[in-house]
Design a protein around this motif. Structure first.
Motif, PDB file in Angstrom:
ATOM      1  N   CYS A 169       0.114   1.767   5.841  1.00  0.00           N
ATOM      2  CA  CYS A 169       0.881   1.758   4.811  1.00  0.00           C
ATOM      3  C   CYS A 169       2.172   1.307   4.730  1.00  0.00           C
ATOM      4  O   CYS A 169       2.619   1.595   5.707  1.00  0.00           O
ATOM      5  CB  CYS A 169       0.576   3.359   3.836  1.00  0.00           C
ATOM      6  SG  CYS A 169      -1.156   3.564   3.821  1.00  0.00           S
ATOM      7  N   ASP A 170       2.790   0.726   3.656  1.00  0.00           N
ATOM      8  CA  ASP A 170       4.122   0.390   3.568  1.00  0.00           C
ATOM      9  C   ASP A 170       5.101   1.585   3.347  1.00  0.00           C
ATOM     10  O   ASP A 170       6.076   1.679   3.931  1.00  0.00           O
ATOM     11  CB  ASP A 170       4.293  -0.616   2.394  1.00  0.00           C
ATOM     12  CG  ASP A 170       3.450  -1.886   2.879  1.00  0.00           C
ATOM     13  OD1 ASP A 170       2.572  -2.253   2.114  1.00  0.00           O
ATOM     14  OD2 ASP A 170       3.734  -2.410   4.091  1.00  0.00           O
ATOM     15  N   ARG A 171       4.562   2.399   2.257  1.00  0.00           N
ATOM     16  CA  ARG A 171       5.628   3.505   2.126  1.00  0.00           C
ATOM     17  C   ARG A 171       4.632   4.904   1.517  1.00  0.00           C
ATOM     18  O   ARG A 171       3.633   4.676   1.326  1.00  0.00           O
ATOM     19  CB  ARG A 171       6.490   3.413   0.895  1.00  0.00           C
ATOM     20  CG  ARG A 171       6.282   2.804  -0.374  1.00  0.00           C
ATOM     21  CD  ARG A 171       7.393   2.486  -1.036  1.00  0.00           C
ATOM     22  NE  ARG A 171       6.885   1.484  -2.259  1.00  0.00           N
ATOM     23  CZ  ARG A 171       6.511   2.136  -3.476  1.00  0.00           C
ATOM     24  NH1 ARG A 171       6.821   3.260  -3.712  1.00  0.00           N
ATOM     25  NH2 ARG A 171       6.484   1.548  -4.514  1.00  0.00           N
ATOM     26  N   VAL A 194       0.819  -1.235   0.146  1.00  0.00           N
ATOM     27  CA  VAL A 194       0.038  -0.020   0.089  1.00  0.00           C
ATOM     28  C   VAL A 194       0.832   1.172  -0.032  1.00  0.00           C
ATOM     29  O   VAL A 194       1.631   1.429   0.841  1.00  0.00           O
ATOM     30  CB  VAL A 194      -0.936  -0.005   1.358  1.00  0.00           C
ATOM     31  CG1 VAL A 194      -1.738   1.385   1.201  1.00  0.00           C
ATOM     32  CG2 VAL A 194      -1.792  -1.153   1.208  1.00  0.00           C
ATOM     33  N   VAL A 195       0.681   2.108  -1.023  1.00  0.00           N
ATOM     34  CA  VAL A 195       1.649   3.421  -1.086  1.00  0.00           C
ATOM     35  C   VAL A 195       0.518   4.735  -0.912  1.00  0.00           C
ATOM     36  O   VAL A 195      -0.410   4.713  -1.595  1.00  0.00           O
ATOM     37  CB  VAL A 195       2.087   3.630  -2.521  1.00  0.00           C
ATOM     38  CG1 VAL A 195       3.072   4.614  -2.377  1.00  0.00           C
ATOM     39  CG2 VAL A 195       2.897   2.022  -2.741  1.00  0.00           C
ATOM     40  N   ALA A 196       0.920   5.262   0.147  1.00  0.00           N
ATOM     41  CA  ALA A 196       0.103   6.561   0.369  1.00  0.00           C
ATOM     42  C   ALA A 196       0.811   7.876  -0.303  1.00  0.00           C
ATOM     43  O   ALA A 196       2.012   7.943  -0.236  1.00  0.00           O
ATOM     44  CB  ALA A 196       0.040   6.826   2.017  1.00  0.00           C
ATOM     45  N   VAL A 197      -0.061   8.277  -0.902  1.00  0.00           N
ATOM     46  CA  VAL A 197       0.262   9.665  -1.956  1.00  0.00           C
ATOM     47  C   VAL A 197      -0.253  10.907  -1.223  1.00  0.00           C
ATOM     48  O   VAL A 197      -1.657  10.960  -0.952  1.00  0.00           O
ATOM     49  CB  VAL A 197      -0.022   9.292  -3.104  1.00  0.00           C
ATOM     50  CG1 VAL A 197       0.715  10.624  -3.891  1.00  0.00           C
ATOM     51  CG2 VAL A 197       0.543   8.188  -3.899  1.00  0.00           C
ATOM     52  N   SER A 198       0.502  11.999  -1.150  1.00  0.00           N
ATOM     53  CA  SER A 198      -0.368  13.235  -0.784  1.00  0.00           C
ATOM     54  C   SER A 198       0.542  14.338  -1.609  1.00  0.00           C
ATOM     55  O   SER A 198       1.664  14.186  -2.025  1.00  0.00           O
ATOM     56  CB  SER A 198      -0.121  13.614   0.702  1.00  0.00           C
ATOM     57  OG  SER A 198      -0.877  14.655   0.794  1.00  0.00           O
ATOM     58  N   CYS A 199      -0.122  15.457  -1.915  1.00  0.00           N
ATOM     59  CA  CYS A 199       0.359  16.582  -2.730  1.00  0.00           C
ATOM     60  C   CYS A 199       0.053  17.667  -1.920  1.00  0.00           C
ATOM     61  O   CYS A 199      -0.930  17.982  -1.443  1.00  0.00           O
ATOM     62  CB  CYS A 199      -0.535  16.868  -4.142  1.00  0.00           C
ATOM     63  SG  CYS A 199      -0.477  15.026  -5.051  1.00  0.00           S
ATOM     64  N   GLY A 200       1.260  18.613  -1.873  1.00  0.00           N
ATOM     65  CA  GLY A 200       1.281  19.888  -1.253  1.00  0.00           C
ATOM     66  C   GLY A 200       2.585  20.034  -0.493  1.00  0.00           C
ATOM     67  O   GLY A 200       3.421  19.725  -0.946  1.00  0.00           O
TER      68      GLY A 200
END
Lengths: 137, 253
Positions: free
Chosen positions: B81-83, B59-65
């Motif tokens: 989440c893993d990374r 599971v890859v967590a993504v965020s923009c900002g």
């Protein structure tokens, strides 16, 4: 979600707030003192457990509805009240009670958030059935 | 095996009272408590649950900002989440950022990471757009299961129960797919202190939108932000005839 469940959630979350304070104030959560001359080595692993429990509760208390400071005062009071407990079995029992409070806090926070989201994004069933306007918050 | 991309957004905490800036250009965000969007929490929880049931590997967590969103990514990592991937967007670009830019970023990342699922929250509580999931699916030309209240993976297909007006709709879509989480999908776990400590070891990769070939130019300009109108006091009438007369005078009937 049916109305009865909604009411149940409301009642439970209100009770939880009061109950949590009750458990914190009137239960005794131990602070293990440094091992004295007569004390045994057994106090040491328990000491780190108790300290970790305090840190965890403090972390959780940041989101407490009545304020982080309010929570911190009550938490410290509850721990200090039992700083002289030395029996390891007694300490373990009290640490378990502390873990229970952690679970209750997590449930409280979840319920608050769920109810807030439900109120904001999902038209209340009752008002839809009675055909009255949505309440302005 | 399969990889899931989860999008998380850093928004003003749901319990905070929002105040509009005096110049009506936006909402006061300085010094205000921020946290993960509640629907994004539900999305992360679903992804982690799927991993625990061994349907997916990573599971890859993504965020923009700006740099502060790493706090939100850390919370996602603490939930399981893993990374993480932090797409750096700051200043004017961040203020103008909307679902279109985010969905372009996610589409590019989904292709790059070879994800089989992209799970997002259905909408953010600050802009209430409810567009990012749908746009991402369109850009990738993937099927979408939006407003999911139940997700079951069955081999190469996903069965999604969707919450729609008037009830529930069950659809079967093939992977890779985009899912958006609705309120009743699951109960998100709390990111406790021990979990956050463990998550410090997990990696968060850093990149810019330009690295993914995405331009952040916004096609939308915010003209003004107003507070909602204060509710006017109601008028009491004595009889039904009075009520009818008032309604007629008002032009309602």
């Amino acid at each position: 979600m049916p109305i009865s469940e909604l009411l149940l959630f409301y009642i439970i979350s209100c009770c939880m707030l009061n109950h949590l304070l009750y458990v914190l104030l009137f239960s005794s959560i131990p602070v293990v003192k440094a091992a004295t001359v007569s004390g045994s080595d057994m106090a040491n692993p328990l000491r780190s457990e108790v300290r970790q429990l305090y840190k965890n509760l403090l972390f959780l208390g940041r989101e407490y509805p009545k304020g982080a400071d309010y929570f911190r005062e009550r938490l410290k009071g509850a721990f200090m009240k039992n700083k002289d407990v030395t029996d390891p079995k007694e300490i373990k029992k009290l640490v378990d009670r502390g873990e229970f409070v952690i679970k209750e806090l997590e449930a409280l926070y979840y319920l608050r958030k769920y109810r807030a989201m439900k109120k904001r994004y999902y038209e209340e069933e009752l008002s839809a059935v009675l055909n009255i306007g949505r309440p302005v918050d | 095996m399969s990889r899931v991309l989860v999008g998380v957004k850093r928004v003003i905490d749901y319990a905070v009272k929002i105040r509009v800036k005096p110049d009506q250009s936006g909402v006061v965000t300085d010094g205000v408590k921020h946290s993960m969007n509640p629907f994004c929490e539900i999305a992360v929880e679903e992804a982690v649950k799927l991993k625990e049931k061994k349907f997916i590997k990573e599971v890859v967590a993504v965020s923009c900002g700006p740099s502060q969103v790493t706090e939100t990514i850390r919370t996602a990592l603490a939930m399981g989440c893993d990374r993480g991937i932090h797409v750096e967007v700051s200043g004017k670009d961040y203020e103008a950022m909307g679902p279109l830019q985010i969905s372009k970023i996610f589409a590019a990342l989904a292709k790059k990471e070879e994800a089989s699922l992209v799970i997002l929250g259905k909408q953010a509580i600050d802009d209430d757009c409810n567009q990012t999931g749908q746009m991402t699916a369109a850009l990738l030309d993937w099927p979408q299961g939006t407003f999911a209240s139940e997700v079951t993976i069955d081999g190469e297909t996903v069965k999604v129960v969707r919450e729609i007006d008037g009830g529930l709709e069950t659809i079967k879509i093939s992977m890779p797919a985009v899912l958006t989480a609705d309120l009743r999908l699951n109960t998100p776990r709390y990111a406790t202190l021990p979990n956050i400590m463990k998550a410090k070891k997990k990696k968060i990769a850093n990149m810019k939108p330009a690295d993914l070939g995405v331009d952040m130019v916004s096609r939308v300009e915010v003209l003004r932000v107003d507070e909602p109108p204060t509710r006017l006091a109601g008028v009491k009438v004595e009889t039904v005839d009075d009520l009818v007369a008032k309604l007629k005078a008002n032009g309602t009937i």
